[in-house]
Design a protein around this motif. Structure first.
Motif, PDB file in Angstrom:
ATOM      1  N   HIS A  22       0.860  -1.178   0.000  1.00 24.11           N
ATOM      2  CA  HIS A  22       0.000   0.000   0.000  1.00 24.11           C
ATOM      3  C   HIS A  22       0.895   1.227   0.000  1.00 24.11           C
ATOM      4  N   ILE A  23       0.310   2.375  -0.331  1.00 24.03           N
ATOM      5  CA  ILE A  23       1.076   3.622  -0.401  1.00 24.03           C
ATOM      6  C   ILE A  23       0.410   4.654   0.488  1.00 24.03           C
ATOM      7  N   ARG A  30      -2.428  10.926   4.190  1.00 24.05           N
ATOM      8  CA  ARG A  30      -3.504  10.034   3.756  1.00 24.05           C
ATOM      9  C   ARG A  30      -2.989   9.067   2.685  1.00 24.05           C
ATOM     10  N   PRO A  31      -3.800   8.062   2.356  1.00 19.95           N
ATOM     11  CA  PRO A  31      -3.397   7.094   1.333  1.00 19.95           C
ATOM     12  C   PRO A  31      -3.243   7.749  -0.034  1.00 19.95           C
ATOM     13  N   ALA A  32      -2.477   7.091  -0.894  1.00 19.82           N
ATOM     14  CA  ALA A  32      -2.266   7.552  -2.266  1.00 19.82           C
ATOM     15  C   ALA A  32      -3.075   6.661  -3.209  1.00 19.82           C
ATOM     16  N   PRO A  33      -4.232   7.142  -3.683  1.00 20.83           N
ATOM     17  CA  PRO A  33      -5.065   6.325  -4.573  1.00 20.83           C
ATOM     18  C   PRO A  33      -4.623   6.404  -6.030  1.00 20.83           C
ATOM     19  N   ASP A  34      -5.033   5.405  -6.801  1.00 15.05           N
ATOM     20  CA  ASP A  34      -4.884   5.385  -8.258  1.00 15.05           C
ATOM     21  C   ASP A  34      -3.434   5.469  -8.720  1.00 15.05           C
ATOM     22  N   VAL A  35      -2.543   4.742  -8.043  1.00 20.21           N
ATOM     23  CA  VAL A  35      -1.143   4.647  -8.457  1.00 20.21           C
ATOM     24  C   VAL A  35      -0.935   3.266  -9.071  1.00 20.21           C
ATOM     25  N   ASP A  58      -6.214   1.415  -4.529  1.00 19.15           N
ATOM     26  CA  ASP A  58      -7.606   1.826  -4.359  1.00 19.15           C
ATOM     27  C   ASP A  58      -7.667   3.110  -3.524  1.00 19.15           C
ATOM     28  N   ALA A  59      -8.844   3.515  -3.138  1.00 15.14           N
ATOM     29  CA  ALA A  59      -9.028   4.754  -2.374  1.00 15.14           C
ATOM     30  C   ALA A  59      -8.306   4.706  -1.030  1.00 15.14           C
ATOM     31  N   ASP A  60      -8.040   3.502  -0.535  1.00 15.02           N
ATOM     32  CA  ASP A  60      -7.316   3.322   0.723  1.00 15.02           C
ATOM     33  C   ASP A  60      -5.809   3.201   0.516  1.00 15.02           C
ATOM     34  N   ARG A  62      -4.356   0.872  -1.069  1.00 11.66           N
ATOM     35  CA  ARG A  62      -3.970  -0.551  -1.077  1.00 11.66           C
ATOM     36  C   ARG A  62      -4.041  -1.119  -2.489  1.00 11.66           C
ATOM     37  N   CYS A  63      -3.160  -2.040  -2.737  1.00  8.16           N
ATOM     38  CA  CYS A  63      -3.100  -2.716  -4.032  1.00  8.16           C
ATOM     39  C   CYS A  63      -3.525  -4.163  -3.798  1.00  8.16           C
ATOM     40  N   ALA A  64      -4.817  -4.401  -3.877  1.00  2.57           N
ATOM     41  CA  ALA A  64      -5.382  -5.686  -3.468  1.00  2.57           C
ATOM     42  C   ALA A  64      -5.298  -6.769  -4.536  1.00  2.57           C
ATOM     43  N   ARG A  65      -5.048  -6.430  -5.760  1.00  2.39           N
ATOM     44  CA  ARG A  65      -5.134  -7.434  -6.829  1.00  2.39           C
ATOM     45  C   ARG A  65      -3.799  -7.705  -7.499  1.00  2.39           C
ATOM     46  N   LEU A  66      -2.738  -7.833  -6.736  1.00  3.93           N
ATOM     47  CA  LEU A  66      -1.453  -8.199  -7.333  1.00  3.93           C
ATOM     48  C   LEU A  66      -1.479  -9.679  -7.703  1.00  3.93           C
ATOM     49  N   PRO A  67      -0.815 -10.047  -8.807  1.00  6.59           N
ATOM     50  CA  PRO A  67      -0.816 -11.447  -9.226  1.00  6.59           C
ATOM     51  C   PRO A  67      -0.090 -12.352  -8.217  1.00  6.59           C
ATOM     52  N   ALA A  68      -0.419 -13.628  -8.268  1.00  2.00           N
ATOM     53  CA  ALA A  68       0.259 -14.618  -7.424  1.00  2.00           C
ATOM     54  C   ALA A  68       1.686 -14.823  -7.937  1.00  2.00           C
ATOM     55  N   LEU A  69       2.565 -15.193  -7.028  1.00  2.00           N
ATOM     56  CA  LEU A  69       3.953 -15.451  -7.392  1.00  2.00           C
ATOM     57  C   LEU A  69       4.133 -16.910  -7.801  1.00  2.00           C
ATOM     58  N   PRO A  70       5.008 -17.179  -8.770  1.00  2.00           N
ATOM     59  CA  PRO A  70       5.332 -18.570  -9.092  1.00  2.00           C
ATOM     60  C   PRO A  70       6.022 -19.242  -7.898  1.00  2.00           C
TER      61      PRO A  70
END
Length: 140
Positions: A22-23, A30-35, A58-60, A62-70
């Motif tokens: 998250h940023i 406050r959080p940094a959205p849309d990065v 996101d607005a918080d 947070r980057c909730a949808r990062l891909p899974a790692l091999p």
């Protein structure tokens, strides 16, 4: 009867590491959205980087949808495209009659963070950002 665990039974031997981030904009408090955040991985210090994909904060912040790692991942690279966010933030301050900033551009338009991972562990790596500096740490 042995009470020692079977060496192959450690869940970390088979479960890949996972990553989240998250940023926080420390100058705005406050959080940094849309990065945009891109995730790359490699399976050893000499291996080639493979870009796995990315997401946006996101607005918080947070980057909730990062891909899974091999499963064989040993190193991870997060690339944060911070320039557009910092430019939007500066423009918003100018519209609010904020005091003049020392610089109207993004001093750090990109931030790249590279770190080692261990299979089976989760790595939360936040970025603390401001117009003229940043820091990262391993969170929980």
């Amino acid at each position: 009867m042995s009470t020692r665990p079977d060496p192959g039974s450690d869940p970390r031997d088979h479960t890949p590491a996972s990553v989240s981030t998250h940023i926080l904009d420390t100058s705005a408090g406050r959080p940094a959205p849309d990065v945009a955040v891109s995730l790359a991985a490699r399976g050893g210090p000499g291996a080639a980087w493979v870009t796995l994909g990315g997401a946006r904060t996101d607005a918080d912040g947070r980057c909730a949808r990062l891909p899974a790692l091999p499963a064989d991942t040993t190193h991870v690279r997060l690339d944060f495209t911070t320039g557009p966010y910092l430019t939007r933030r500066t423009q918003a301050e100018e519209r609010q009659d904020a005091p003049a900033l020392r610089d109207s551009g993004a001093f750090f338009p990109e931030v790249t963070v590279t770190f080692a991972v261990t299979p089976g562990e989760h790595f939360h790596v936040p970025l603390l950002l401001n117009p003229f500096g940043y820091s990262v740490y391993r969170g929980s």
